[in-house]
Scaffold this motif. Structure first.
Motif, mmCIF file in Angstrom:
data_model
loop_
_atom_site.group_PDB
_atom_site.id
_atom_site.type_symbol
_atom_site.label_atom_id
_atom_site.label_comp_id
_atom_site.label_asym_id
_atom_site.label_seq_id
_atom_site.Cartn_x
_atom_site.Cartn_y
_atom_site.Cartn_z
ATOM 1 N N VAL A 126 97.049 27.184 104.640
ATOM 2 C CA VAL A 126 97.897 28.017 105.487
ATOM 3 C C VAL A 126 96.978 28.993 106.216
ATOM 4 O O VAL A 126 96.209 29.720 105.581
ATOM 5 N N GLU A 127 97.043 28.986 107.540
ATOM 6 C CA GLU A 127 96.200 29.879 108.332
ATOM 7 C C GLU A 127 96.645 31.326 108.122
ATOM 8 O O GLU A 127 97.805 31.665 108.329
ATOM 9 N N ARG A 128 95.710 32.157 107.719
ATOM 10 C CA ARG A 128 95.989 33.559 107.424
ATOM 11 C C ARG A 128 95.459 34.502 108.496
ATOM 12 O O ARG A 128 96.033 35.558 108.751
ATOM 13 N N SER A 129 94.352 34.138 109.111
ATOM 14 C CA SER A 129 93.809 34.905 110.225
ATOM 15 C C SER A 129 92.926 33.977 111.044
ATOM 16 O O SER A 129 92.562 32.886 110.605
ATOM 17 N N ASN A 130 92.629 34.404 112.254
ATOM 18 C CA ASN A 130 91.719 33.641 113.098
ATOM 19 C C ASN A 130 90.958 34.591 113.998
ATOM 20 O O ASN A 130 91.295 35.775 114.099
ATOM 21 N N ALA A 131 89.925 34.066 114.619
ATOM 22 C CA ALA A 131 89.106 34.899 115.504
ATOM 23 C C ALA A 131 88.616 34.072 116.678
ATOM 24 O O ALA A 131 88.399 32.857 116.562
ATOM 25 N N HIS A 132 88.451 34.758 117.774
ATOM 26 C CA HIS A 132 87.810 34.213 118.973
ATOM 27 C C HIS A 132 86.557 35.055 119.167
ATOM 28 O O HIS A 132 86.650 36.288 119.268
ATOM 29 N N ILE A 133 85.411 34.396 119.169
ATOM 30 C CA ILE A 133 84.143 35.118 119.196
ATOM 31 C C ILE A 133 83.287 34.605 120.346
ATOM 32 O O ILE A 133 83.157 33.401 120.545
ATOM 33 N N ASP A 134 82.719 35.539 121.080
ATOM 34 C CA ASP A 134 81.693 35.223 122.068
ATOM 35 C C ASP A 134 80.363 35.707 121.514
ATOM 36 O O ASP A 134 80.237 36.877 121.113
ATOM 37 N N PHE A 135 79.387 34.803 121.460
ATOM 38 C CA PHE A 135 78.041 35.140 121.021
ATOM 39 C C PHE A 135 77.104 35.097 122.209
ATOM 40 O O PHE A 135 77.151 34.150 123.003
ATOM 41 N N PHE A 136 76.254 36.120 122.338
ATOM 42 C CA PHE A 136 75.161 36.051 123.301
ATOM 43 C C PHE A 136 74.046 35.286 122.620
ATOM 44 O O PHE A 136 73.568 35.675 121.554
ATOM 45 N N VAL A 137 73.627 34.173 123.198
ATOM 46 C CA VAL A 137 72.620 33.297 122.612
ATOM 47 C C VAL A 137 71.274 33.564 123.277
ATOM 48 O O VAL A 137 71.152 33.524 124.509
ATOM 49 N N PHE A 138 70.281 33.844 122.444
ATOM 50 C CA PHE A 138 68.934 34.080 122.948
ATOM 51 C C PHE A 138 68.296 32.766 123.386
ATOM 52 O O PHE A 138 68.521 31.731 122.737
ATOM 53 N N PRO A 139 67.488 32.793 124.441
ATOM 54 C CA PRO A 139 66.662 31.614 124.710
ATOM 55 C C PRO A 139 65.834 31.311 123.450
ATOM 56 O O PRO A 139 65.417 32.233 122.734
ATOM 57 N N GLU A 140 65.614 30.038 123.170
ATOM 58 C CA GLU A 140 64.971 29.667 121.909
ATOM 59 C C GLU A 140 63.629 30.361 121.702
ATOM 60 O O GLU A 140 63.325 30.808 120.594
ATOM 61 N N ASN A 141 62.824 30.496 122.751
ATOM 62 C CA ASN A 141 61.513 31.138 122.576
ATOM 63 C C ASN A 141 61.647 32.604 122.159
ATOM 64 O O ASN A 141 60.867 33.101 121.345
ATOM 65 N N ILE A 142 62.658 33.299 122.655
ATOM 66 C CA ILE A 142 62.909 34.694 122.262
ATOM 67 C C ILE A 142 63.443 34.737 120.822
ATOM 68 O O ILE A 142 63.050 35.586 120.021
ATOM 69 N N ALA A 143 64.341 33.820 120.483
ATOM 70 C CA ALA A 143 64.883 33.753 119.127
ATOM 71 C C ALA A 143 63.770 33.527 118.106
ATOM 72 O O ALA A 143 63.768 34.142 117.036
ATOM 73 N N ARG A 144 62.819 32.667 118.445
ATOM 74 C CA ARG A 144 61.698 32.398 117.532
ATOM 75 C C ARG A 144 60.778 33.616 117.419
ATOM 76 O O ARG A 144 60.351 33.970 116.311
ATOM 77 N N LYS A 145 60.501 34.257 118.539
ATOM 78 C CA LYS A 145 59.522 35.363 118.578
ATOM 79 C C LYS A 145 60.066 36.650 117.958
ATOM 80 O O LYS A 145 59.361 37.341 117.231
ATOM 81 N N LYS A 146 61.326 36.986 118.227
ATOM 82 C CA LYS A 146 61.848 38.297 117.843
ATOM 83 C C LYS A 146 62.898 38.276 116.735
ATOM 84 O O LYS A 146 63.175 39.310 116.127
ATOM 85 N N TYR A 147 63.529 37.122 116.492
ATOM 86 C CA TYR A 147 64.675 37.089 115.577
ATOM 87 C C TYR A 147 64.533 36.076 114.449
ATOM 88 O O TYR A 147 65.533 35.655 113.871
ATOM 89 N N TYR A 148 63.295 35.696 114.147
ATOM 90 C CA TYR A 148 62.988 34.858 112.976
ATOM 91 C C TYR A 148 63.622 33.474 113.016
ATOM 92 O O TYR A 148 63.768 32.836 111.979
ATOM 93 N N PHE A 149 64.025 32.997 114.189
ATOM 94 C CA PHE A 149 64.622 31.667 114.276
ATOM 95 C C PHE A 149 63.536 30.622 114.024
ATOM 96 O O PHE A 149 62.556 30.561 114.775
ATOM 97 N N PRO A 150 63.691 29.791 112.995
ATOM 98 C CA PRO A 150 62.634 28.835 112.648
ATOM 99 C C PRO A 150 62.726 27.492 113.380
ATOM 100 O O PRO A 150 61.877 26.643 113.200
ATOM 101 N N GLY A 151 63.762 27.298 114.173
ATOM 102 C CA GLY A 151 63.984 26.023 114.849
ATOM 103 C C GLY A 151 65.157 25.278 114.241
ATOM 104 O O GLY A 151 65.397 25.337 113.030
ATOM 105 N N LYS A 152 65.894 24.582 115.092
ATOM 106 C CA LYS A 152 67.115 23.865 114.677
ATOM 107 C C LYS A 152 66.850 22.883 113.536
ATOM 108 O O LYS A 152 67.672 22.721 112.633
ATOM 109 N N GLU A 153 65.699 22.243 113.579
ATOM 110 C CA GLU A 153 65.369 21.225 112.583
ATOM 111 C C GLU A 153 65.269 21.770 111.152
ATOM 112 O O GLU A 153 65.392 21.023 110.192
ATOM 113 N N LYS A 154 65.099 23.066 110.986
ATOM 114 C CA LYS A 154 64.963 23.669 109.655
ATOM 115 C C LYS A 154 66.321 23.855 108.955
ATOM 116 O O LYS A 154 66.374 24.144 107.777
ATOM 117 N N PHE A 155 67.401 23.699 109.711
ATOM 118 C CA PHE A 155 68.723 23.906 109.148
ATOM 119 C C PHE A 155 69.314 22.593 108.678
ATOM 120 O O PHE A 155 70.215 22.504 107.950
#
Length: 155
Positions: A126-155
């Protein structure tokens, strides 16, 4: 469904409230990739209570924000931050009713904005709550350099 590897656990000092397995006061969420998005289950505890036996609305929002953000590494291939989060509280979430089931689906990705819909359901789906979310997505090179993103393949 495929269990998603939490690649961030390899970072020394990693302590995310939503998904770190070592954060004793956190939610310790684990995620699974589905065809259309991400799935998680979570067992509520009295520590996250608002009114007696009711899951606090802020915890509901956090659960939905967290699962929504896991769309980014597995479906978009980067990381990002929440731009907007709109929560609709439909029905109470009772702590003593057991397992909560969360689903997140990528609706669109355009101009560095990922639009994600999330549903929070009880153990009987039974659905109790829901959300609509907008995420600002970093370019991959910025995500790797500043936000510890290890690359999609690591997930």
């Amino acid at each position: 469904m495929r269990k998603i590897n939490n690649a961030y656990t390899e970072i020394d000092g990693y302590n995310c409230f939503g998904c770190s397995p070592s954060n004793k006061t956190g939610l310790t969420l684990e995620f699974f990739e589905t065809e259309n998005g991400v799935y998680a289950e979570w067992m509520p505890k009295n520590d996250f209570e608002g009114y007696h036996n009711h899951l606090h609305g802020g915890i509901q929002a956090t659960l939905m924000d967290e699962i929504g953000s896991w769309i980014l590494p597995v479906k978009v291939g980067s990381s990002g931050v929440t731009k907007t989060l709109t929560v609709n509280y439909l029905k109470p979430v009772f702590i003593d009713k057991g397992l909560i089931k969360l689903t997140a689906e990528l609706i669109s990705f355009e101009d560095n904005i990922a639009r994600v819909n999330v549903k929070l359901c009880d153990s009987e789906l039974v659905e109790r709550s829901n959300a609509h979310i907008d995420f600002f997505v970093f370019p991959e090179n910025i995500a790797r350099k500043k936000y510890y993103f290890p690359g999609k393949e690591k997930f």
